[in-house]
Design an enzyme around this catalytic site. Structure first.
Site, PDB file in Angstrom:
ATOM      1  N   ASP A 127       0.846  -1.204   0.000  1.00  0.00           N
ATOM      2  CA  ASP A 127       0.000   0.000   0.000  1.00  0.00           C
ATOM      3  C   ASP A 127       0.875   1.245   0.000  1.00  0.00           C
ATOM      4  O   ASP A 127       1.765   1.385   0.843  1.00  0.00           O
ATOM      5  CB  ASP A 127      -0.902  -0.004   1.239  1.00  0.00           C
ATOM      6  CG  ASP A 127      -1.920  -1.136   1.194  1.00  0.00           C
ATOM      7  OD1 ASP A 127      -2.386  -1.477   0.096  1.00  0.00           O
ATOM      8  OD2 ASP A 127      -2.254  -1.676   2.263  1.00  0.00           O
TER       9      ASP A 127
ATOM     10  N   ASP B 116       4.829   0.419  -7.914  1.00  0.00           N
ATOM     11  CA  ASP B 116       4.544   1.208  -9.116  1.00  0.00           C
ATOM     12  C   ASP B 116       4.521   2.702  -8.786  1.00  0.00           C
ATOM     13  O   ASP B 116       4.045   3.491  -9.593  1.00  0.00           O
ATOM     14  CB  ASP B 116       3.214   0.786  -9.750  1.00  0.00           C
ATOM     15  CG  ASP B 116       2.069   0.778  -8.762  1.00  0.00           C
ATOM     16  OD1 ASP B 116       2.293   0.450  -7.575  1.00  0.00           O
ATOM     17  OD2 ASP B 116       0.925   1.101  -9.157  1.00  0.00           O
TER      18      ASP B 116
HETATM   19  C1  LIG Z   1      -1.762  -3.005  -2.870  1.00  0.00           C
HETATM   20  S1  LIG Z   1      -2.084  -4.618  -2.272  1.00  0.00           S
HETATM   21  C2  LIG Z   1      -0.978  -5.651  -3.259  1.00  0.00           C
HETATM   22  C3  LIG Z   1      -1.367  -7.088  -3.236  1.00  0.00           C
HETATM   23  C4  LIG Z   1      -0.445  -8.054  -3.980  1.00  0.00           C
HETATM   24  N1  LIG Z   1       0.894  -8.031  -3.431  1.00  0.00           N
HETATM   25  C5  LIG Z   1      -0.430  -7.788  -5.454  1.00  0.00           C
HETATM   26  O1  LIG Z   1       0.612  -7.422  -6.003  1.00  0.00           O
HETATM   27  O2  LIG Z   1      -1.469  -7.948  -6.104  1.00  0.00           O
HETATM   28  C6  LIG Z   1      -1.269  -4.588  -0.688  1.00  0.00           C
HETATM   29  C7  LIG Z   1      -1.728  -5.729   0.205  1.00  0.00           C
HETATM   30  O3  LIG Z   1      -1.009  -5.693   1.423  1.00  0.00           O
HETATM   31  C8  LIG Z   1      -1.904  -6.053   2.469  1.00  0.00           C
HETATM   32  N2  LIG Z   1      -1.370  -5.519   3.733  1.00  0.00           N
HETATM   33  C9  LIG Z   1      -1.254  -4.226   4.082  1.00  0.00           C
HETATM   34  N3  LIG Z   1      -0.734  -4.107   5.307  1.00  0.00           N
HETATM   35  C10 LIG Z   1      -0.506  -5.362   5.759  1.00  0.00           C
HETATM   36  C11 LIG Z   1       0.011  -5.897   6.962  1.00  0.00           C
HETATM   37  N4  LIG Z   1       0.397  -5.090   7.951  1.00  0.00           N
HETATM   38  N5  LIG Z   1       0.097  -7.227   7.088  1.00  0.00           N
HETATM   39  C12 LIG Z   1      -0.311  -8.054   6.093  1.00  0.00           C
HETATM   40  N6  LIG Z   1      -0.814  -7.609   4.918  1.00  0.00           N
HETATM   41  C13 LIG Z   1      -0.913  -6.280   4.748  1.00  0.00           C
HETATM   42  C14 LIG Z   1      -3.204  -5.414   2.057  1.00  0.00           C
HETATM   43  O4  LIG Z   1      -4.318  -5.992   2.695  1.00  0.00           O
HETATM   44  C15 LIG Z   1      -3.196  -5.642   0.551  1.00  0.00           C
HETATM   45  O5  LIG Z   1      -3.814  -6.849   0.200  1.00  0.00           O
END
Ligand SMILES: C[S@@+](CC[C@H](N)C(=O)[O-])C[C@H]1O[C@@H](n2cnc3c(N)ncnc32)[C@H](O)[C@@H]1O
Length: 297
Positions: A174, A210
């Site tokens: 994120d 990105d």
């Molecule tokens: C922008 S998405 C990218 C997902 C995947 N890596 C992709 O490329 O399609 C970021 C992911 O990180 C997860 N995330 C954010 N903070 C997290 C945390 N502290 N622990 C585990 N997952 C987390 C979010 O729920 C989200 O699914």
């Protein structure tokens, strides 16, 4: 959206960018900061109800593939006394790859299918994403993936034994665009220490984003860390740098500036990463992808 999409996309992760720009709804967003790891990371509390095929996948596959961790204070926290036993959970000893923020499970299941001799652990807080990962595990009939719904820093701090992981992947974390939210970004000094803790000597950390300013932050954090060595130090600098292109071409809605990235250090695109929904969405929006690959020193 009331129905489940036929094909998963980045939108089905509900809020791919937790801090939307001005004029977009953010009232329902709630950040979670656990006492266990309060300052470095917070994440958006995304939807947690399952429907349709995701619920079905959960019902059928969770017992076998979801790591049932004892919780501490929240449903995504991990009891600090709990230690993951990979050999017991996978029923074998094999190299272990951990994907942090695995989203819909596209990358981890794709890699698991191609590398049956490697164990994969998907770490994600978003329950529907984990259910979608289970769906993929079922469709591909994989046996070498486990998933855990947990806050990544806690997984890295106590759940995973030190020196037990061969590769850590963080793909498209994120971005937390607003400057005042940068502290919520996952990749920062403290997080790098935690990744170093779990990696075997010589273990690999792969990252991709990105967003150029997050890419620069990742590069700064890891280059400054004595625990990591950039496997592509100095590569893709100057005219070959994606950062130079973003600057010159005014991508990411920025005004073009003639600022050349003399440092480089960008890795080639990781061939083992299938085109995830987030990466595809970035391409469609005209953004460039920054890959970084570091080895634990
Ligand atoms: C922008 S998405 C990218 C997902 C995947 N890596 C992709 O490329 O399609 C970021 C992911 O990180 C997860 N995330 C954010 N903070 C997290 C945390 N502290 N622990 C585990 N997952 C987390 C979010 O729920 C989200 O699914």
């Amino acid at each position: 959206m009331t129905t489940e999409p036929a094909l998963p996309d980045a939108g089905s992760l509900n809020s791919p960018e937790p801090d939307p720009g001005p004029g977009t709804a953010s009232a329902t967003q709630e950040t979670v900061e656990t006492a266990h790891f309060r300052s470095p990371v917070s994440f958006v509390r995304r939807g947690s109800r399952l429907q349709g095929r995701r619920q079905q996948a959960w019902d059928e596959l969770a017992e076998r593939f979801v790591i049932d961790v004892p919780r501490a204070e929240a449903d995504t926290s991990v009891d600090p006394d709990y230690v993951f036993d990979a050999a017991a959970e996978f029923g074998r000893t094999a190299p272990l790859v951990v994907e942090i923020g695995s989203g819909l499970g596209e990358a981890v299941t794709h890699a698991a299918e191609l590398n049956p001799d490697t164990n994969y652990l998907a770490v994600e807080v978003y329950l529907p994403g984990l259910a979608q990962t289970l769906q993929r595990i079922g469709q591909k009939e994989l046996t070498n993936v486990r998933v855990v719904q947990a806050n990544a820093p806690e997984v890295l701090t106590t759940m995973l034994p030190a020196g037990s992981v061969d590769e850590v992947w963080v793909f498209f974390p994120d971005p937390w665009h607003k400057t005042r939210h940068h502290k919520r970004r996952m990749v920062k000094d403290e997080f790098a220490e935690l990744v170093a803790r779990v990696l075997v000597p010589g273990g690999i950390w792969r990252l991709a984003t990105d967003w150029s300013d997050y890419a620069v932050q990742m590069r700064e954090v890891l280059d400054a860390s004595a625990r990591f060595v950039n496997l592509h130090d100095g590569e893709r600098a100057g005219d070959d740098s994606p950062l130079t292109r973003v600057n010159r071409e005014g991508l990411e809605n920025k005004a073009p500036i003639n600022d050349v990235d003399t440092r480089g250090g960008w890795a080639p695109r990781f061939e083992g990463r299938t085109l995830t929904s987030f990466e595809n969405k970035a391409h469609q929006a005209g953004r460039l992808i920054f890959d970084l690959t570091y080895r634990k020193a």
